[in-house]
Write an enzyme that holds these catalytic residues in place. Structure first.
Site, PDB file in Angstrom:
ATOM      1  N   SER A   1      69.452  31.466  66.633  1.00  0.00           N
ATOM      2  CA  SER A   1      69.682  30.172  65.982  1.00  0.00           C
ATOM      3  C   SER A   1      70.148  29.167  67.025  1.00  0.00           C
ATOM      4  O   SER A   1      71.207  29.341  67.644  1.00  0.00           O
ATOM      5  CB  SER A   1      70.751  30.300  64.900  1.00  0.00           C
ATOM      6  OG  SER A   1      71.197  28.993  64.554  1.00  0.00           O
TER       7      SER A   1
ATOM      8  N   ASP B   1      68.294  25.617  62.205  1.00  0.00           N
ATOM      9  CA  ASP B   1      69.137  25.403  61.024  1.00  0.00           C
ATOM     10  C   ASP B   1      69.249  23.916  60.726  1.00  0.00           C
ATOM     11  O   ASP B   1      69.880  23.165  61.471  1.00  0.00           O
ATOM     12  CB  ASP B   1      70.529  25.994  61.268  1.00  0.00           C
ATOM     13  CG  ASP B   1      70.515  27.517  61.177  1.00  0.00           C
ATOM     14  OD1 ASP B   1      69.992  28.035  60.178  1.00  0.00           O
ATOM     15  OD2 ASP B   1      71.018  28.176  62.108  1.00  0.00           O
TER      16      ASP B   1
ATOM     17  N   MET C   1      70.610  21.060  58.330  1.00  0.00           N
ATOM     18  CA  MET C   1      71.695  20.847  57.348  1.00  0.00           C
ATOM     19  C   MET C   1      71.855  19.363  57.072  1.00  0.00           C
ATOM     20  O   MET C   1      71.726  18.538  57.979  1.00  0.00           O
ATOM     21  CB  MET C   1      73.004  21.407  57.895  1.00  0.00           C
ATOM     22  CG  MET C   1      72.899  22.861  58.342  1.00  0.00           C
ATOM     23  SD  MET C   1      74.496  23.520  58.819  1.00  0.00           S
ATOM     24  CE  MET C   1      74.014  25.147  59.429  1.00  0.00           C
TER      25      MET C   1
ATOM     26  N   HIS D   1      64.955  26.822  58.791  1.00  0.00           N
ATOM     27  CA  HIS D   1      65.794  27.158  57.640  1.00  0.00           C
ATOM     28  C   HIS D   1      66.378  25.866  57.085  1.00  0.00           C
ATOM     29  O   HIS D   1      67.274  25.277  57.688  1.00  0.00           O
ATOM     30  CB  HIS D   1      66.889  28.130  58.131  1.00  0.00           C
ATOM     31  CG  HIS D   1      67.888  28.527  57.096  1.00  0.00           C
ATOM     32  ND1 HIS D   1      69.063  29.183  57.416  1.00  0.00           N
ATOM     33  CD2 HIS D   1      67.900  28.379  55.749  1.00  0.00           C
ATOM     34  CE1 HIS D   1      69.748  29.412  56.315  1.00  0.00           C
ATOM     35  NE2 HIS D   1      69.072  28.927  55.280  1.00  0.00           N
TER      36      HIS D   1
ATOM     37  N   MET E   1      71.345  35.685  53.126  1.00  0.00           N
ATOM     38  CA  MET E   1      72.480  35.053  53.809  1.00  0.00           C
ATOM     39  C   MET E   1      73.660  36.020  53.789  1.00  0.00           C
ATOM     40  O   MET E   1      74.105  36.442  52.722  1.00  0.00           O
ATOM     41  CB  MET E   1      72.883  33.750  53.103  1.00  0.00           C
ATOM     42  CG  MET E   1      71.886  32.607  53.219  1.00  0.00           C
ATOM     43  SD  MET E   1      71.459  32.098  54.903  1.00  0.00           S
ATOM     44  CE  MET E   1      73.069  31.682  55.595  1.00  0.00           C
TER      45      MET E   1
ATOM     46  N   ASP F   1      70.872  36.578  57.962  1.00  0.00           N
ATOM     47  CA  ASP F   1      71.372  35.414  58.707  1.00  0.00           C
ATOM     48  C   ASP F   1      72.868  35.241  58.491  1.00  0.00           C
ATOM     49  O   ASP F   1      73.324  35.025  57.366  1.00  0.00           O
ATOM     50  CB  ASP F   1      70.611  34.166  58.212  1.00  0.00           C
ATOM     51  CG  ASP F   1      70.938  32.897  58.996  1.00  0.00           C
ATOM     52  OD1 ASP F   1      71.735  32.948  59.935  1.00  0.00           O
ATOM     53  OD2 ASP F   1      70.357  31.846  58.631  1.00  0.00           O
TER      54      ASP F   1
HETATM   55  C1  DX5 Z   1      74.442  29.348  58.861  1.00  0.00           C
HETATM   56  C2  DX5 Z   1      73.123  29.391  59.594  1.00  0.00           C
HETATM   57  C3  DX5 Z   1      73.006  30.481  60.584  1.00  0.00           C
HETATM   58  C4  DX5 Z   1      74.008  30.421  61.711  1.00  0.00           C
HETATM   59  C5  DX5 Z   1      74.221  31.805  62.237  1.00  0.00           C
HETATM   60  O1  DX5 Z   1      74.368  28.385  57.894  1.00  0.00           O
HETATM   61  O2  DX5 Z   1      72.068  29.567  58.657  1.00  0.00           O
HETATM   62  O3  DX5 Z   1      71.684  30.565  61.090  1.00  0.00           O
HETATM   63  O4  DX5 Z   1      73.599  29.582  62.755  1.00  0.00           O
HETATM   64  O5  DX5 Z   1      75.237  31.754  63.193  1.00  0.00           O
HETATM   65  P1  DX5 Z   1      76.014  33.062  63.679  1.00  0.00           P
HETATM   66  O6  DX5 Z   1      74.988  34.004  64.211  1.00  0.00           O
HETATM   67  O7  DX5 Z   1      76.927  32.520  64.708  1.00  0.00           O
HETATM   68  O8  DX5 Z   1      76.710  33.623  62.471  1.00  0.00           O
HETATM   69 ZN    ZN Z   2      69.947  29.915  59.415  1.00  0.00          ZN
END
Ligand code: DX5
Ligand code: ZN
Length: 227
Positions: free
Chosen positions: A10, A37, A39, A68, A139, A177
């Site tokens: 990611s 990612d 958001m 995502h 998730m 994830d």
């Molecule tokens: C969270 C994201 C993930 C995140 C994972 O909302 O969807 O992809 O970046 O990060 P780590 O691997 O640090 O938990």
């Molecule tokens: Zn993600």
């Protein structure tokens, strides 16, 4: 059938001041997908990147871009992400009232379609979509931030999704994830996952460490730099 294990770093954990270099470095280090990612500060309490960044990164890697979407609504942005160079587009069922329509919209752009299941979301949402989706994302943290701890209940869900995918006979990616590290990676694979998203665990230690970071997540024994 569980497919070979793929690692999807990611870029949320990459250095945003040099994202192109980071994408090239993680590609050279042996990543399988580039996980992006997205958001919106509304569906999740964080703001990250949009289609113009995906487009700018596209020439930096030939790997599939695994986008995502943690945005609501998602439908108005699907075409833009598809045109920007996304290969897989994953949405959350909570992002809109017509998940089946969203999945068809993604596929109408010739892209692979995924559904992301939050920690408190039931698997029922995929029951009638198993013939349509290319990826199911479990998730293992609440979406919004990197660096959170793995929520153990996700293992039960991964096992349940593995059964449903195997029954379908389709080659659907089972992606997990959040909170993936050397330990949870092995446990997630044992539960049936075949794509591991990892931000913190891949983008740590500087770019000379990336290849080792990825190999450790695959279960290979690689010493950490300096130890
Ligand atoms: C969270 C994201 C993930 C995140 C994972 O909302 O969807 O992809 O970046 O990060 P780590 O691997 O640090 O938990
Ligand atoms: Zn993600």
């Amino acid at each position: 059938m569980q497919q070979h294990v793929r690692i999807a770093p990611s870029i949320l954990s990459a250095d945003f001041a040099k994202l192109g270099d980071e994408v090239r470095a993680i590609t050279a280090a042996g990543a399988d997908y580039i996980h992006v990612d997205v958001m919106d500060g509304h569906f999740v309490p964080n703001l990250t990147i949009g289609p113009s960044v995906v487009k700018a990164l596209r020439p930096h890697s030939a790997l599939p871009f695994d986008v995502h979407l943690m945005i609501a609504p998602a439908d108005p942005y699907i075409a833009e992400f598809a045109n920007a160079g996304a290969d897989i587009i994953t949405v959350h069922p909570e992002a809109g009232p017509h998940l089946h329509r969203t999945i068809q919209l993604i596929k109408s752009h010739g892209k692979k379609a995924g559904v992301a299941i939050n920690p408190a979301t039931s698997l029922d949402v995929v029951d009638y979509l198993i013939d349509d989706v290319d990826l199911i994302l479990i998730m293992s943290v609440n979406p919004g931030f990197g660096g959170q701890s793995f929520i153990k209940e996700a293992f039960t869900k991964i096992r349940a999704v593995r059964e449903r995918i195997d029954q379908s006979g389709r080659a659907i990616d089972l992606e997990v994830d959040g909170g993936i590290n050397d330990k949870t990676a092995g446990e997630a694979i044992a539960a049936g996952a075949d794509v591991l998203v990892a931000g913190t665990a891949t983008f740590s230690g500087g770019n000379n460490a990336y290849a080792g970071n990825i190999r450790r997540l695959r279960g290979e024994s690689v010493a950490r730099p300096g130890g």
